[in-house]
Design an enzyme around this catalytic site. Structure first.
Site, PDB file in Angstrom:
ATOM      1  N   LYS A  18      -5.061   7.429   9.641  1.00  0.00           N
ATOM      2  CA  LYS A  18      -4.683   8.760   9.919  1.00  0.00           C
ATOM      3  C   LYS A  18      -5.166   9.328  11.004  1.00  0.00           C
ATOM      4  O   LYS A  18      -4.837  10.209  11.613  1.00  0.00           O
ATOM      5  CB  LYS A  18      -4.953   9.361   8.431  1.00  0.00           C
ATOM      6  CG  LYS A  18      -4.059   9.044   7.409  1.00  0.00           C
ATOM      7  CD  LYS A  18      -4.288   9.782   6.138  1.00  0.00           C
ATOM      8  CE  LYS A  18      -3.497   9.361   4.764  1.00  0.00           C
ATOM      9  NZ  LYS A  18      -4.082   9.864   3.584  1.00  0.00           N
ATOM     10  N   HIS A  43      18.005 -18.047  -0.918  1.00  0.00           N
ATOM     11  CA  HIS A  43      19.049 -18.159   0.435  1.00  0.00           C
ATOM     12  C   HIS A  43      18.373 -17.496   1.657  1.00  0.00           C
ATOM     13  O   HIS A  43      19.156 -16.965   2.488  1.00  0.00           O
ATOM     14  CB  HIS A  43      20.335 -17.372   0.124  1.00  0.00           C
ATOM     15  CG  HIS A  43      20.972 -18.289  -1.102  1.00  0.00           C
ATOM     16  ND1 HIS A  43      21.721 -19.403  -1.067  1.00  0.00           N
ATOM     17  CD2 HIS A  43      20.938 -17.973  -2.510  1.00  0.00           C
ATOM     18  CE1 HIS A  43      22.166 -19.904  -2.252  1.00  0.00           C
ATOM     19  NE2 HIS A  43      21.607 -18.955  -3.167  1.00  0.00           N
ATOM     20  N   GLU A  72      -3.697  -2.295  -1.313  1.00  0.00           N
ATOM     21  CA  GLU A  72      -4.590  -1.043  -1.015  1.00  0.00           C
ATOM     22  C   GLU A  72      -5.795  -1.243  -1.678  1.00  0.00           C
ATOM     23  O   GLU A  72      -6.915  -0.447  -1.281  1.00  0.00           O
ATOM     24  CB  GLU A  72      -3.702   0.073  -1.126  1.00  0.00           C
ATOM     25  CG  GLU A  72      -4.379   1.526  -0.307  1.00  0.00           C
ATOM     26  CD  GLU A  72      -3.385   2.529  -0.221  1.00  0.00           C
ATOM     27  OE1 GLU A  72      -3.045   2.941   0.743  1.00  0.00           O
ATOM     28  OE2 GLU A  72      -3.143   3.106  -1.460  1.00  0.00           O
TER      29      GLU A  72
HETATM   30  O1  LIG Z   1      -0.350  11.641  -2.532  1.00  0.00           O
HETATM   31  P1  LIG Z   1      -0.987  11.563  -1.012  1.00  0.00           P
HETATM   32  O2  LIG Z   1      -2.113  12.368  -1.216  1.00  0.00           O
HETATM   33  O3  LIG Z   1       0.095  12.264  -0.163  1.00  0.00           O
HETATM   34  O4  LIG Z   1      -1.184  10.345  -0.493  1.00  0.00           O
HETATM   35  C1  LIG Z   1      -0.278   9.381  -0.395  1.00  0.00           C
HETATM   36  C2  LIG Z   1      -0.958   8.175  -0.292  1.00  0.00           C
HETATM   37  O5  LIG Z   1      -1.565   7.956   0.934  1.00  0.00           O
HETATM   38  C3  LIG Z   1      -2.779   7.158   0.693  1.00  0.00           C
HETATM   39  O6  LIG Z   1      -3.935   8.121   0.379  1.00  0.00           O
HETATM   40  C4  LIG Z   1      -3.187   6.358   2.014  1.00  0.00           C
HETATM   41  O7  LIG Z   1      -1.954   5.470   2.296  1.00  0.00           O
HETATM   42  C5  LIG Z   1      -2.452   6.353  -0.516  1.00  0.00           C
HETATM   43  O8  LIG Z   1      -3.555   5.887  -1.363  1.00  0.00           O
HETATM   44  C6  LIG Z   1      -1.533   7.339  -1.244  1.00  0.00           C
HETATM   45  O9  LIG Z   1      -0.752   6.889  -2.339  1.00  0.00           O
END
Ligand SMILES: O=P(O)(O)OC[C@H]1O[C@](O)(CO)[C@@H](O)[C@@H]1O
Length: 528
Positions: A455, A351, A322
């Site tokens: 998202k 394995h 990330e």
């Molecule tokens: O803690 P939050 O804001 O729920 O985000 C969870 C995760 O989602 C992200 O923003 C994107 O995957 C990560 O960087 C983060 O750790």
């Protein structure tokens, strides 16, 4: 290279941290002195960047944020006295809370003690707590932790079923920095319903760990939850293990969080040294750069030879991928950077996929994690004069050698034991290596624009589902997929509409598909 020359190379490049008893060996990466010299200017810049970052520069320009996870283990380094105080106070609050839960001063409404924890969070709000629980939780912890880290209904059901009546003594941690991530929100709503179904007042069991003022924070405040802990905007999710995100669950499980912070602090001190050969994080970054040609051309395979470190590779996957997996560099140039990370544990993986590592496509470098102490106490012999731990050690050394013989490079990290200090140190080591490497390849390690795109796309699908259902309610006859897509005004989305409907149909959500399931174009849909 002769074995004598390799032995010399091993000694020339070996890093040892006496306080932590940690060794880093990059001698089995085949770089030469000319390569090291060529990277020196980049390292000089990386060390300077790191100093600026630690002093509170806006190191995450897109989000206009400071990057301060290093302050968590040395609060005096925070750029203002207010921040220092905030870090110290939060830590004290965490310790006091855990202590009160352990003694029963804080207890569930009708019981004398909390016995279990459900930790709800995803990404950085789950991976650190999961890794640390697996690595450090005592065999019989004061509270047993369970994780909900997805929006998977069956996964949630499983955790709730395993707890059954114990919900009455189960503390719920809802962890989300932003307080608006859908997965933990869904988990929280479902868990809350389960408490209500057992006539339990959820607020008396619930703890929020989130950014002040977030949606989650507001809910927790308005419902008067048992406790709220602050997560700061200058700590990124993937570097949040030593903030309240990781420390609250760890402290509740009886893990020595001060030792974890101390180990990280010691490693931070060691990785601040602006000298390549004396800085283990810089050595790691050098090895990564060499292996992947500064472009991530080779994957990082992480093989800890210790069961309790099983989740380290999963933890590193987020931290590395990330942070480094970026389309654009800091100058806006398209670079497609990143390093792919995978692995489970040795010798188990020998394995499974090590066959390919040894003989197949040479697109990786291995990182072997060795734990010098086999176990506390004496080991039985499995052969005359030989223990299981000797076998594990032999498998590690043998794999390292077999890989090298076949031109596959490896790094070996050795720690004396898996304990809170060494785990804190490992986390800090890799956090700094990622920061330095990001500077070498000129990317912003502290944002994640690609995740945001995913998202948003998911939100569009959920919106489409609502629109489709609204249209279906007004229809008198069954429609084909294309007819429906046209009426919804989303002709381009016909395939997505079909998949949404198939999902609703499978889950008996009132959607009836008629026709040949093998030929989606032949199907018609109506509300049953
Ligand atoms: O803690 P939050 O804001 O729920 O985000 C969870 C995760 O989602 C992200 O923003 C994107 O995957 C990560 O960087 C983060 O750790």
């Amino acid at each position: 290279m002769t074995s004598r020359a390799l032995w010399q190379r091993y000694q020339d490049w070996l890093y040892f941290h006496p306080g932590l008893g940690l060794y880093l060996d990059i001698s089995r990466m085949r770089f030469d002195d000319a390569f090291v010299a060529s990277l020196q200017p980049k390292f000089d810049k990386a060390f300077t960047d790191m100093v600026k970052l630690e002093k509170g520069a806006i190191a995450n320009p897109d989000e206009n944020r400071m990057v301060g996870h290093y302050w968590l283990r040395n609060p005096d380094l925070a750029p203002t006295p207010e921040l220092t105080q905030e870090i110290v106070q939060t830590l004290e609050q965490i310790e006091a809370f855990a202590d009160q839960v352990h003694t029963g001063a804080i207890h569930p409404p009708k019981e004398s003690r909390f016995t279990d924890i459900i930790s709800i969070g995803i990404g950085g709000s789950a991976l650190g707590p999961q890794f640390v629980a697996e690595a450090l939780s005592p065999d019989l912890p004061p509270l047993q932790i369970h994780f909900i880290d997805n929006s998977d209904p069956t996964g949630i059901d499983r955790v709730l079923a395993q707890l059954g009546n114990k919900l009455a003594t189960t503390l719920v941690l809802v962890i989300s920095k932003s307080g608006g991530t859908p997965e933990p929100r869904n988990g929280m709503i479902e868990v809350k319903q389960a408490y209500t179904a057992q006539n339990l007042d959820f607020a008396k069991y619930a703890v929020a760990i989130t950014g002040p003022g977030s949606n989650l924070d507001q809910v927790a405040k308005s419902e008067n939850w048992l406790a709220r802990f602050s997560m700061y905007d200058w700590v990124g999710g993937r570097t949040s293990e030593m903030s309240a995100v990781g420390l609250v669950p760890a402290a509740l499980q009886g893990i020595d969080i001060r030792a974890m912070l101390d180990g990280a602090k010691e490693m931070d001190d060691a990785t601040r040294v602006p000298n390549l050969k004396n800085n283990p994080a810089a050595l790691l970054a050098l090895a990564w750069y060499f292996s992947g040609n500064g472009k991530g051309e080779k994957d990082m395979v992480v093989l800890p030879y210790k069961d309790s470190l099983l989740l380290f590779s999963r933890y590193l996957q987020q931290l590395v991928m990330e942070s480094l997996g970026k389309e654009k560099d800091l100058d806006g140039k398209t670079v497609y950077q990143g390093i792919a990370v995978y692995g489970n544990k040795g010798s188990t993986d020998q394995h499974a996929y090590v066959q390919q590592l040894r003989e197949g496509v040479p697109n990786f470098f291995a990182t072997l994690i060795e734990v010098l102490e086999d176990r506390q106490g004496k080991s039985p012999e499995v052969d005359p004069g030989v223990t299981s731990g000797d076998y594990l050690c032999g498998f590690l050394l043998g794999t390292r050698q077999a890989l090298y013989e076949n031109n596959r490079d490896s790094i070996t990290v050795s720690i004396p034991q898996v304990n809170a200090r060494t785990v804190g140190a490992l986390i800090a080591l890799y956090e700094r290596a990622v920061g330095l490497y990001a500077s070498l390849v000129n990317v912003n390690a502290y944002h994640q624009p690609g995740v945001e795109a995913g998202k948003k796309a998911a939100a569009v699908i959920l919106d489409l589902q609502k629109r489709v259902l609204e249209v279906l309610k007004t229809q008198k006859k069954a429609l084909s997929m294309t007819e429906l897509a046209d009426i919804v005004g989303a002709a381009e989305e016909v395939e997505a509409i079909y998949k949404i409907l198939r999902h609703l149909h499978t889950n008996n959500r009132g959607v009836v598909l008629t026709g040949d399931l093998a030929k989606p174009g032949s199907l018609t849909v109506s509300l049953g």
